[in-house]
Design a protein around this motif. Structure first.
Motif, PDB file in Angstrom:
ATOM      1  N   LEU A  89      22.317  91.314  24.770  1.00 15.26           N
ATOM      2  CA  LEU A  89      23.586  90.613  24.965  1.00 15.26           C
ATOM      3  C   LEU A  89      23.556  89.904  26.317  1.00 15.26           C
ATOM      4  CD1 LEU A  89      26.023  93.430  23.808  1.00 15.26           C
ATOM      5  CD2 LEU A  89      25.147  91.530  22.462  1.00 15.26           C
ATOM      6  N   ILE A  90      23.881  88.642  26.315  1.00 14.79           N
ATOM      7  CA  ILE A  90      23.906  87.860  27.552  1.00 14.79           C
ATOM      8  C   ILE A  90      25.276  87.216  27.662  1.00 14.79           C
ATOM      9  CG2 ILE A  90      22.927  85.895  28.778  1.00 14.79           C
ATOM     10  CD1 ILE A  90      20.265  86.551  27.413  1.00 14.79           C
ATOM     11  N   ALA A  91      25.938  87.477  28.777  1.00 20.48           N
ATOM     12  CA  ALA A  91      27.281  86.918  29.003  1.00 20.48           C
ATOM     13  C   ALA A  91      27.200  85.398  29.141  1.00 20.48           C
ATOM     14  CB  ALA A  91      27.893  87.520  30.262  1.00 20.48           C
ATOM     15  N   TRP A  92      28.183  84.726  28.599  1.00 24.03           N
ATOM     16  CA  TRP A  92      28.247  83.271  28.687  1.00 24.03           C
ATOM     17  C   TRP A  92      28.232  82.816  30.143  1.00 24.03           C
ATOM     18  CZ3 TRP A  92      27.436  79.479  25.369  1.00 24.03           C
ATOM     19  CH2 TRP A  92      27.840  78.193  25.719  1.00 24.03           C
TER      20      TRP A  92
ATOM     21  N   LYS B   6      41.338  83.247  23.168  1.00 27.58           N
ATOM     22  CA  LYS B   6      41.071  82.160  24.112  1.00 27.58           C
ATOM     23  C   LYS B   6      40.270  81.028  23.488  1.00 27.58           C
ATOM     24  CE  LYS B   6      41.098  85.088  28.208  1.00 27.58           C
ATOM     25  NZ  LYS B   6      40.300  85.548  29.355  1.00 27.58           N
ATOM     26  N   GLY B   7      39.603  81.305  22.347  1.00 26.72           N
ATOM     27  CA  GLY B   7      38.769  80.297  21.716  1.00 26.72           C
ATOM     28  C   GLY B   7      37.519  79.992  22.518  1.00 26.72           C
ATOM     29  N   GLN B   8      36.972  81.033  23.171  1.00 26.69           N
ATOM     30  CA  GLN B   8      35.799  80.848  24.030  1.00 26.69           C
ATOM     31  C   GLN B   8      34.677  81.788  23.625  1.00 26.69           C
ATOM     32  OE1 GLN B   8      37.364  81.647  27.931  1.00 26.69           O
ATOM     33  NE2 GLN B   8      38.027  79.536  28.215  1.00 26.69           N
ATOM     34  N   ILE B   9      33.450  81.315  23.798  1.00 28.35           N
ATOM     35  CA  ILE B   9      32.277  82.168  23.604  1.00 28.35           C
ATOM     36  C   ILE B   9      32.184  83.099  24.796  1.00 28.35           C
ATOM     37  CG2 ILE B   9      29.760  82.224  23.419  1.00 28.35           C
ATOM     38  CD1 ILE B   9      29.971  79.358  22.238  1.00 28.35           C
ATOM     39  N   THR B  10      32.012  84.406  24.548  1.00 28.30           N
ATOM     40  CA  THR B  10      31.906  85.363  25.649  1.00 28.30           C
ATOM     41  C   THR B  10      30.468  85.864  25.844  1.00 28.30           C
ATOM     42  OG1 THR B  10      32.507  87.191  24.190  1.00 28.30           O
ATOM     43  CG2 THR B  10      34.288  86.151  25.444  1.00 28.30           C
ATOM     44  N   GLN B  11      29.708  85.975  24.738  1.00 28.27           N
ATOM     45  CA  GLN B  11      28.339  86.477  24.846  1.00 28.27           C
ATOM     46  C   GLN B  11      27.433  85.837  23.811  1.00 28.27           C
ATOM     47  OE1 GLN B  11      27.495  90.657  25.709  1.00 28.27           O
ATOM     48  NE2 GLN B  11      29.650  91.054  25.297  1.00 28.27           N
ATOM     49  N   LEU B  12      26.162  85.731  24.187  1.00 29.86           N
ATOM     50  CA  LEU B  12      25.115  85.342  23.257  1.00 29.86           C
ATOM     51  C   LEU B  12      24.476  86.632  22.749  1.00 29.86           C
ATOM     52  CD1 LEU B  12      23.275  82.649  25.418  1.00 29.86           C
ATOM     53  CD2 LEU B  12      25.190  82.303  23.846  1.00 29.86           C
TER      54      LEU B  12
ATOM     55  N   VAL C 267      19.034  81.473  31.762  1.00 25.23           N
ATOM     56  CA  VAL C 267      20.042  82.466  32.117  1.00 25.23           C
ATOM     57  C   VAL C 267      19.617  83.241  33.360  1.00 25.23           C
ATOM     58  CG1 VAL C 267      20.840  82.721  29.741  1.00 25.23           C
ATOM     59  CG2 VAL C 267      19.044  84.220  30.576  1.00 25.23           C
ATOM     60  N   LYS C 268      20.616  83.839  34.032  1.00 22.32           N
ATOM     61  CA  LYS C 268      20.366  84.681  35.214  1.00 22.32           C
ATOM     62  C   LYS C 268      19.711  85.960  34.793  1.00 22.32           C
ATOM     63  CE  LYS C 268      24.582  83.234  37.466  1.00 22.32           C
ATOM     64  NZ  LYS C 268      25.825  83.658  37.979  1.00 22.32           N
TER      65      LYS C 268
ATOM     66  N   ASP D 241      23.532  85.313  17.048  1.00 24.46           N
ATOM     67  CA  ASP D 241      24.970  85.348  16.822  1.00 24.46           C
ATOM     68  C   ASP D 241      25.690  85.118  18.148  1.00 24.46           C
ATOM     69  OD1 ASP D 241      27.311  85.549  15.388  1.00 24.46           O
ATOM     70  OD2 ASP D 241      26.998  87.617  14.762  1.00 24.46           O
ATOM     71  N   LEU D 242      26.982  84.930  18.071  1.00 28.70           N
ATOM     72  CA  LEU D 242      27.822  84.743  19.259  1.00 28.70           C
ATOM     73  C   LEU D 242      28.990  85.709  19.192  1.00 28.70           C
ATOM     74  CD1 LEU D 242      28.145  80.854  19.180  1.00 28.70           C
ATOM     75  CD2 LEU D 242      26.582  82.181  20.598  1.00 28.70           C
ATOM     76  N   GLU D 243      29.435  86.149  20.358  1.00 27.40           N
ATOM     77  CA  GLU D 243      30.679  86.920  20.440  1.00 27.40           C
ATOM     78  C   GLU D 243      31.735  85.962  20.971  1.00 27.40           C
ATOM     79  OE1 GLU D 243      32.179  90.336  23.281  1.00 27.40           O
ATOM     80  OE2 GLU D 243      30.690  91.054  21.844  1.00 27.40           O
ATOM     81  N   ILE D 244      32.858  85.891  20.259  1.00 27.83           N
ATOM     82  CA  ILE D 244      33.891  84.925  20.615  1.00 27.83           C
ATOM     83  C   ILE D 244      35.214  85.633  20.859  1.00 27.83           C
ATOM     84  CG2 ILE D 244      35.196  82.923  19.772  1.00 27.83           C
ATOM     85  CD1 ILE D 244      32.711  82.249  18.072  1.00 27.83           C
ATOM     86  N   ASP D 245      35.902  85.242  21.929  1.00 24.97           N
ATOM     87  CA  ASP D 245      37.256  85.708  22.196  1.00 24.97           C
ATOM     88  C   ASP D 245      38.181  84.797  21.394  1.00 24.97           C
ATOM     89  OD1 ASP D 245      39.841  86.101  23.164  1.00 24.97           O
ATOM     90  OD2 ASP D 245      39.137  86.561  25.185  1.00 24.97           O
ATOM     91  N   ILE D 246      38.685  85.307  20.299  1.00 24.55           N
ATOM     92  CA  ILE D 246      39.486  84.502  19.380  1.00 24.55           C
ATOM     93  C   ILE D 246      40.779  84.014  20.031  1.00 24.55           C
ATOM     94  CG2 ILE D 246      40.741  84.514  17.196  1.00 24.55           C
ATOM     95  CD1 ILE D 246      38.609  86.473  16.180  1.00 24.55           C
TER      96      ILE D 246
END
Length: 70
Positions: A53-56, A32-38, A69-70, A25-30
């Protein structure tokens, strides 16, 4: 890139080589319309799954087969 394309890529740590698994799944900041986390379900002991959880911003490279990813 479409969400279905992201789901087929394995997420791997650049530093340790650890394989986290695949995106569930993805976490999205609605606003801003951006993906914030995987959101990844990593298999642990006895067929249980842990949510990772991995930050974008921690993504180093989106490759053909893997996401580094880091």
């Amino acid at each position: 890139m479409m969400y279905s394309e992201l789901q087929t890529k394995e997420v791997v740590s650049v530093g340790t080589g650890e394989r986290f698994g695949y995106i569930k799944d993805l976490e999205i900041d609605i606003k801003k319309g951006q993906i914030t986390q995987l959101i990844i379900w990593k298999r642990s002991w006895f067929q249980k799954y842990d949510e990772v959880l991995i930050a974008w911003t921690d993504i180093v490279q989106l490759g053909e087969d893997v996401i580094l990813v880091k």
